[in-house]
Design an enzyme around this catalytic site. Structure first.
Site, PDB file in Angstrom:
ATOM      1  N   TYR A 108      44.585   5.639 -16.282  1.00 51.46           N
ATOM      2  CA  TYR A 108      43.540   5.282 -17.232  1.00 51.46           C
ATOM      3  C   TYR A 108      42.187   5.775 -16.771  1.00 51.46           C
ATOM      4  O   TYR A 108      42.016   6.192 -15.623  1.00 51.46           O
ATOM      5  CB  TYR A 108      43.507   3.770 -17.479  1.00 51.46           C
ATOM      6  CG  TYR A 108      42.885   2.930 -16.386  1.00 51.46           C
ATOM      7  CD1 TYR A 108      43.560   2.658 -15.206  1.00 51.46           C
ATOM      8  CD2 TYR A 108      41.616   2.395 -16.543  1.00 51.46           C
ATOM      9  CE1 TYR A 108      42.985   1.882 -14.214  1.00 51.46           C
ATOM     10  CE2 TYR A 108      41.033   1.612 -15.564  1.00 51.46           C
ATOM     11  CZ  TYR A 108      41.720   1.357 -14.394  1.00 51.46           C
ATOM     12  OH  TYR A 108      41.140   0.591 -13.413  1.00 51.46           O
ATOM     13  N   LYS A 116      44.114   6.532 -10.337  1.00 49.96           N
ATOM     14  CA  LYS A 116      43.671   5.447 -11.228  1.00 49.96           C
ATOM     15  C   LYS A 116      44.814   5.021 -12.138  1.00 49.96           C
ATOM     16  O   LYS A 116      44.893   5.438 -13.300  1.00 49.96           O
ATOM     17  CB  LYS A 116      42.430   5.893 -12.022  1.00 49.96           C
ATOM     18  CG  LYS A 116      41.603   4.745 -12.576  1.00 49.96           C
ATOM     19  CD  LYS A 116      40.220   5.220 -12.949  1.00 49.96           C
ATOM     20  CE  LYS A 116      39.418   4.208 -13.742  1.00 49.96           C
ATOM     21  NZ  LYS A 116      39.104   2.987 -13.027  1.00 49.96           N
ATOM     22  N   LEU A 128      39.400   4.191  -4.696  1.00 49.69           N
ATOM     23  CA  LEU A 128      39.236   5.044  -5.874  1.00 49.69           C
ATOM     24  C   LEU A 128      37.981   5.904  -5.697  1.00 49.69           C
ATOM     25  O   LEU A 128      36.936   5.385  -5.286  1.00 49.69           O
ATOM     26  CB  LEU A 128      39.082   4.177  -7.123  1.00 49.69           C
ATOM     27  CG  LEU A 128      39.119   5.009  -8.410  1.00 49.69           C
ATOM     28  CD1 LEU A 128      40.561   5.356  -8.767  1.00 49.69           C
ATOM     29  CD2 LEU A 128      38.453   4.293  -9.558  1.00 49.69           C
TER      30      LEU A 128
HETATM   31  C1  LIG Z   1      39.300  -0.114  -7.755  1.00 46.04           C
HETATM   32  C2  LIG Z   1      38.085   0.558  -8.311  1.00 46.04           C
HETATM   33  N1  LIG Z   1      37.198   1.098  -7.472  1.00 46.04           N
HETATM   34  C3  LIG Z   1      36.074   1.688  -7.929  1.00 46.04           C
HETATM   35  C4  LIG Z   1      35.796   1.767  -9.281  1.00 46.04           C
HETATM   36  C5  LIG Z   1      34.512   2.420  -9.759  1.00 46.04           C
HETATM   37  O1  LIG Z   1      34.770   3.643 -10.344  1.00 46.04           O
HETATM   38  P1  LIG Z   1      33.763   4.272 -11.429  1.00 46.04           P
HETATM   39  O2  LIG Z   1      32.425   4.362 -10.761  1.00 46.04           O
HETATM   40  O3  LIG Z   1      34.348   5.594 -11.712  1.00 46.04           O
HETATM   41  O4  LIG Z   1      33.752   3.342 -12.589  1.00 46.04           O
HETATM   42  C6  LIG Z   1      36.710   1.239 -10.199  1.00 46.04           C
HETATM   43  C7  LIG Z   1      36.460   1.342 -11.647  1.00 46.04           C
HETATM   44  O5  LIG Z   1      37.241   0.970 -12.452  1.00 46.04           O
HETATM   45  C8  LIG Z   1      37.880   0.615  -9.703  1.00 46.04           C
HETATM   46  O6  LIG Z   1      38.779   0.085 -10.556  1.00 46.04           O
END
Ligand SMILES: Cc1ncc(COP(=O)(O)O)c(C=O)c1O
Length: 285
Positions: free
Chosen positions: A33, A146, A203
């Site tokens: 996602y 993700k 992530l």
């Molecule tokens: C586990 C995790 N870490 C970090 C992030 C932050 O990512 P982003 O800055 O791309 O929203 C998310 C966002 O959904 C996340 O689910």
């Protein structure tokens, strides 16, 4: 302004959108996602999100999915919604197929989306900062992908809520602070910003990278370096970063104040810089 869903090419009201019970996302969590946000009628950092989506699909050996078609669909749904400040959720599952662990020989990736107004963080959290707890990281070893398999994140967030905190930070068995349940984490220590390096354990947040780039622009020393739970306790400032989280100050961890317990100057500066980058500067506090 209309909340809408998208299912494999068709745009329809959210309450009418359904998926088949043999969707592998539903049966196995075999789906990836992305979550996009818009500011003032424009989706922010679309190409960065598409890059990460492509990487997630590749790492999980999905059948080919056209980047151009996905981009077109995202923009089409967003435009149809007419929502200025939207959150757009996109999910791609491997296929609909009779339940069997191995990849099915036939069946195409299923693309679904929803778009609705962003669920903004409460202003008092932005002004006074959030309380977080730390929890042991029990997630799998590919948190860089993700995927919709988010049960450890769900359980950790619930644990935080039950403890009266905003979020939980995952900490490894050897005391390394990883990230939040839906955000990355930064600390300020001895005048330097620190955040976990890009490894399979976190992530690669889009906002995390924007912040690192903004640090360069603002001449704020920043480093991608491991830091421990004790480093976090002793930090001068700490904050979460994410698409909806933006830059959210952390002022308490496990019941203890961070620094003087107030939102720090680097955190404030980066929040304003991020909002400016997103074209929302006038709304920044
Ligand atoms: C586990 C995790 N870490 C970090 C992030 C932050 O990512 P982003 O800055 O791309 O929203 C998310 C966002 O959904 C996340 O689910």
């Amino acid at each position: 302004m209309t909340e809408l869903a998208y299912v494999n090419g068709q745009i329809l009201p959210i309450e009418q959108a359904v998926v088949p019970i043999e969707d592998r996302g539903y049966n196995f969590g075999d789906a990836v996602y992305e979550f996009f946000a818009s500011y003032r009628g424009r989706l922010y950092r679309v190409e960065e999100h598409l890059n990460r989506l492509e990487r997630s699909l590749r790492e999980l050996h999905f059948p080919p999915v056209s980047r151009e078609e996905i981009r077109d669909a995202v923009l089409r749904l967003y435009e149809a919604s007419g929502i200025e400040r939207a959150g757009l959720y996109l999910q791609i599952s491997r296929a609909v197929a009779p339940r069997d662990h191995a990849f099915p020989a036939t069946g195409a990736p299923q693309v679904i989306m929803t778009v609705r107004p962003v669920h903004e963080k409460p202003p008092e959290l932005r002004q006074s900062g959030a309380a977080v707890i730390t929890v042991t990281d029990i997630r799998w070893a590919r948190c860089d992908i993700k995927t919709v398999q988010l049960l450890p994140n769900v359980l950790a967030k619930q644990q935080a809520v039950e403890a009266g905190a905003f979020d939980a930070l995952f900490v490894s068995e050897d005391e390394v602070v990883r990230e939040g349940t839906s955000s990355n984490v930064f600390i300020v220590s001895a005048g330097r910003l620190l955040t976990h390096p890009l490894t399979p354990r976190i992530l690669p947040g889009i906002t995390r990278q924007v912040i690192l780039d903004l640090c360069k622009k603002l001449a704020l020393p920043a480093e991608e370096r491991f830091f421990s739970r004790n480093d976090l306790y002793a930090a001068d400032e700490a904050f979460l970063s994410g698409t909806v989280t933006e830059v959210l100050p952390i002022t308490r961890v496990d019941g203890n104040s961070i620094g003087d317990g107030k939102v720090g100057p680097a955190t404030q500066k980066l929040y304003s810089a991020l909002r400016e980058d997103a074209g929302a500067a006038e709304q920044a506090s």
